[in-house]
Scaffold this motif. Structure first.
Motif, PDB file in Angstrom:
ATOM      1  N   ASP A   1      -5.520  -4.340  -0.508  1.00 21.36           N
ATOM      2  CA  ASP A   1      -5.694  -2.940  -0.127  1.00 21.36           C
ATOM      3  C   ASP A   1      -4.949  -2.016  -1.088  1.00 21.36           C
ATOM      4  OD1 ASP A   1      -3.229  -3.858   0.741  1.00 21.36           O
ATOM      5  OD2 ASP A   1      -3.295  -2.814   2.674  1.00 21.36           O
ATOM      6  N   ALA A   2      -3.784  -2.462  -1.560  1.00 22.50           N
ATOM      7  CA  ALA A   2      -3.042  -1.652  -2.525  1.00 22.50           C
ATOM      8  C   ALA A   2      -3.784  -1.551  -3.853  1.00 22.50           C
ATOM      9  CB  ALA A   2      -1.653  -2.240  -2.745  1.00 22.50           C
TER      10      ALA A   2
ATOM     11  N   GLU B   1       0.844   4.058  -2.933  1.00 16.58           N
ATOM     12  CA  GLU B   1       0.654   5.485  -2.668  1.00 16.58           C
ATOM     13  C   GLU B   1       1.814   6.294  -3.248  1.00 16.58           C
ATOM     14  OE1 GLU B   1      -1.905   5.074   1.502  1.00 16.58           O
ATOM     15  OE2 GLU B   1       0.292   5.300   1.545  1.00 16.58           O
TER      16      GLU B   1
ATOM     17  N   LEU C   1       0.839  -1.196   0.000  1.00 13.61           N
ATOM     18  CA  LEU C   1       0.000   0.000   0.000  1.00 13.61           C
ATOM     19  C   LEU C   1       0.877   1.250   0.000  1.00 13.61           C
ATOM     20  CD1 LEU C   1      -2.701   1.410   0.073  1.00 13.61           C
ATOM     21  CD2 LEU C   1      -2.732   1.123   2.569  1.00 13.61           C
ATOM     22  N   GLU C   2       1.950   1.217   0.763  1.00 15.99           N
ATOM     23  CA  GLU C   2       2.871   2.350   0.810  1.00 15.99           C
ATOM     24  C   GLU C   2       3.488   2.615  -0.563  1.00 15.99           C
ATOM     25  OE1 GLU C   2       6.746   3.746   3.490  1.00 15.99           O
ATOM     26  OE2 GLU C   2       6.108   1.641   3.465  1.00 15.99           O
TER      27      GLU C   2
ATOM     28  N   GLU D   1      -7.029  -2.000  -4.393  1.00 18.51           N
ATOM     29  CA  GLU D   1      -8.262  -1.231  -4.220  1.00 18.51           C
ATOM     30  C   GLU D   1      -7.956   0.261  -4.205  1.00 18.51           C
ATOM     31  OE1 GLU D   1     -11.323  -2.219  -4.365  1.00 18.51           O
ATOM     32  OE2 GLU D   1     -10.722  -4.304  -4.648  1.00 18.51           O
ATOM     33  N   TYR D   2      -6.860   0.636  -3.564  1.00 20.10           N
ATOM     34  CA  TYR D   2      -6.444   2.036  -3.542  1.00 20.10           C
ATOM     35  C   TYR D   2      -6.162   2.536  -4.962  1.00 20.10           C
ATOM     36  CZ  TYR D   2      -3.246   5.982  -3.249  1.00 20.10           C
ATOM     37  OH  TYR D   2      -2.617   7.187  -3.451  1.00 20.10           O
ATOM     38  N   LEU D   3      -5.409   1.765  -5.742  1.00 21.29           N
ATOM     39  CA  LEU D   3      -5.069   2.181  -7.099  1.00 21.29           C
ATOM     40  C   LEU D   3      -6.304   2.298  -7.974  1.00 21.29           C
ATOM     41  CD1 LEU D   3      -1.880  -0.007  -7.478  1.00 21.29           C
ATOM     42  CD2 LEU D   3      -1.913   2.501  -7.515  1.00 21.29           C
ATOM     43  N   LYS D   4      -7.254   1.388  -7.797  1.00 19.17           N
ATOM     44  CA  LYS D   4      -8.483   1.475  -8.587  1.00 19.17           C
ATOM     45  C   LYS D   4      -9.274   2.720  -8.210  1.00 19.17           C
ATOM     46  CE  LYS D   4      -9.642  -2.920  -7.791  1.00 19.17           C
ATOM     47  NZ  LYS D   4     -10.418  -4.195  -7.827  1.00 19.17           N
ATOM     48  N   ARG D   5      -9.323   3.045  -6.931  1.00 20.00           N
ATOM     49  CA  ARG D   5     -10.024   4.270  -6.526  1.00 20.00           C
ATOM     50  C   ARG D   5      -9.367   5.505  -7.123  1.00 20.00           C
ATOM     51  NH1 ARG D   5      -9.980   1.741  -1.445  1.00 20.00           N
ATOM     52  NH2 ARG D   5      -8.331   3.157  -0.696  1.00 20.00           N
ATOM     53  N   GLU D   6      -8.038   5.439  -7.289  1.00 18.08           N
ATOM     54  CA  GLU D   6      -7.296   6.562  -7.855  1.00 18.08           C
ATOM     55  C   GLU D   6      -7.223   6.508  -9.380  1.00 18.08           C
ATOM     56  OE1 GLU D   6      -6.137   9.177  -6.252  1.00 18.08           O
ATOM     57  OE2 GLU D   6      -6.876   8.410  -4.314  1.00 18.08           O
TER      58      GLU D   6
ATOM     59  N   ASN E   1       1.329   6.643  -6.912  1.00 18.73           N
ATOM     60  CA  ASN E   1       0.296   7.624  -7.224  1.00 18.73           C
ATOM     61  C   ASN E   1       0.815   9.052  -7.050  1.00 18.73           C
ATOM     62  OD1 ASN E   1      -2.551   7.609  -8.078  1.00 18.73           O
ATOM     63  ND2 ASN E   1      -2.859   8.861  -6.253  1.00 18.73           N
TER      64      ASN E   1
END
Length: 388
Positions: free
Chosen positions: A197-198, A168, A164-165, A200-205, A171
């Motif tokens: 979690d990583a 981020e 996840l880090e 899902e974060y990238l898809k949201r972004e 991004n």
């Protein structure tokens, strides 16, 4: 007259052909001489050889040994000398320079920032040093009369807990040299779902990512990467062949996962020489890329680790030309596939295809036709009647 499909290209034509590379590891492509220099400068004493030629041979033999431990040891040496800003700038610049000299016009180079922190660099300093090196390499390539554009893929290690880090981080540097995200490392025991979690974060972004899958582990790895994680591309993906049945009469039946991959045009980042080293394929002639190309999967050709495999994009194409009698048309098909699948904006991909790749191959095909005409008196004199 010969059909529109051109004949087997020569090694020189392959080298001059515009090429696109999507799967190449920065720590797997160092020049042996650079490793020796950096080891001396940083005080690293663990190299198995101090002579660049012998060291290059050692890397290739270690990768060919069949021993996973020895194969992984090769990366321990390259990463060991890539711990300072100056070393990262140099390695990245030489990477871009070497690829451009081989005819690569666009490349996405991946590396794991978390593996370059031992001398005190921060994650941000690692990314900025590599980006600086890529820009320097692009500049040197232009001075040499070559053109290349390089984007970085930030990789998280599957066995670690920093995905996840790193996502981020990717991004934050989006549109500043970084074009996407990747996870790498041993597939068995470390499924991509550990890093949901990583993803899902990238898809949201609305960011891009590829996942190493289907190299050593098989269909479950591919299914998880696509259906649970939502990967844009598959790193390797060679085991998709396990979901394809070929009958004795040559009839082909695709299973549901293979059909999904083909129908959705999911890019496969295939690395033939590397796949032979990891026993994902027995030979170039038996590599699944031949069947997958015939079935019109979105196949791309890549190098993976140029140092360990003793390869380049030109050599990868040469192996495939020898194994499958591919023509310039086939090489253009692989190249356009790769450019279509790149993680840069659509209009920029389209410009590369229409302004660089297609004109480059058209020039090579015209050269081949001229050579054929010159070698055929009837054609050269214009007395032959072209046939449809």
């Amino acid at each position: 007259m010969q059909s529109q499909k051109t004949s087997t290209p020569t090694p020189d034509q392959i080298r001059r052909a515009p090429k696109v590379l999507l799967h190449d590891h920065l720590d797997g492509g160092l020049r042996p001489g650079t490793i020796v220099d950096l080891a001396r400068e940083t005080g690293y004493t663990g190299l198995p050889e101090s002579d660049p030629d012998k060291l290059g041979t050692w890397f290739r033999e270690a990768a060919d040994s069949g021993s996973l431990e020895r194969y992984l040891e090769t990366f321990a040496h390259t990463c060991a000398v890539m711990q300072t800003r100056e070393a990262l700038v140099r390695v990245a610049a030489e990477c871009a320079e070497d690829l451009a000299a081989d005819g690569v016009v666009y490349a996405e180079i991946r590396y794991a920032p978390e593996q370059h922190l031992e001398a005190g660099l921060t994650l941000e300093e690692v990314v900025e040093a590599v980006n600086e090196g890529f820009r320097e390499g692009e500049r040197r390539a232009r001075e040499d009369g070559n053109r290349i554009r390089v984007g970085a893929l930030l990789t998280a290690m599957r066995h670690a807990a920093r995905s996840l880090e790193i996502a981020e981080l990717a991004n934050r540097y989006r549109d500043h040299g970084v074009v996407g995200f990747d996870i790498a490392g041993a597939e068995a025991g470390f499924p991509p779902t550990r890093h949901l979690d990583a993803f899902e974060y990238l898809k949201r972004e609305n960011n891009h990512f590829t996942i190493h899958a289907g190299e050593a582990f098989g269909l479950p790895s591919i299914w998880q990467a696509l259906q649970w994680c939502g990967a844009d591309r598959l790193g390797h993906g060679v085991r998709i062949i396990d979901d394809i049945q070929v009958a004795e009469d040559g009839a082909v039946k695709l299973g549901p996962l293979a059909s999904y991959v083909r129908d959705k045009r999911i890019p496969l980042e295939m690395c033939p020489s590397s796949n032979l080293q990891t026993a994902a394929a027995a030979s170039y002639a038996e590599h699944p890329i031949g069947l997958l190309r015939r079935l019109h999967f979105r196949v791309t050709v890549n190098t993976d680790n140029r140092l360990m495999s003793g390869t380049s994009m030109s050599r990868e194409f040469e192996h495939l030309v020898e194994a499958f009698a591919y023509s310039l048309d086939d090489l253009q098909w692989f190249t356009v596939n790769a450019m279509k699948s790149a993680f840069i904006p659509f209009d920029e991909r389209l410009a590369m295809i229409n302004d660089v790749i297609k004109p480059g191959y058209a020039e090579l095909k015209a050269e081949w036709l001229f050579q054929q005409a010159a070698a055929t008196p009837a054609l050269a004199s214009g007395s032959a009647t072209p046939q449809a």
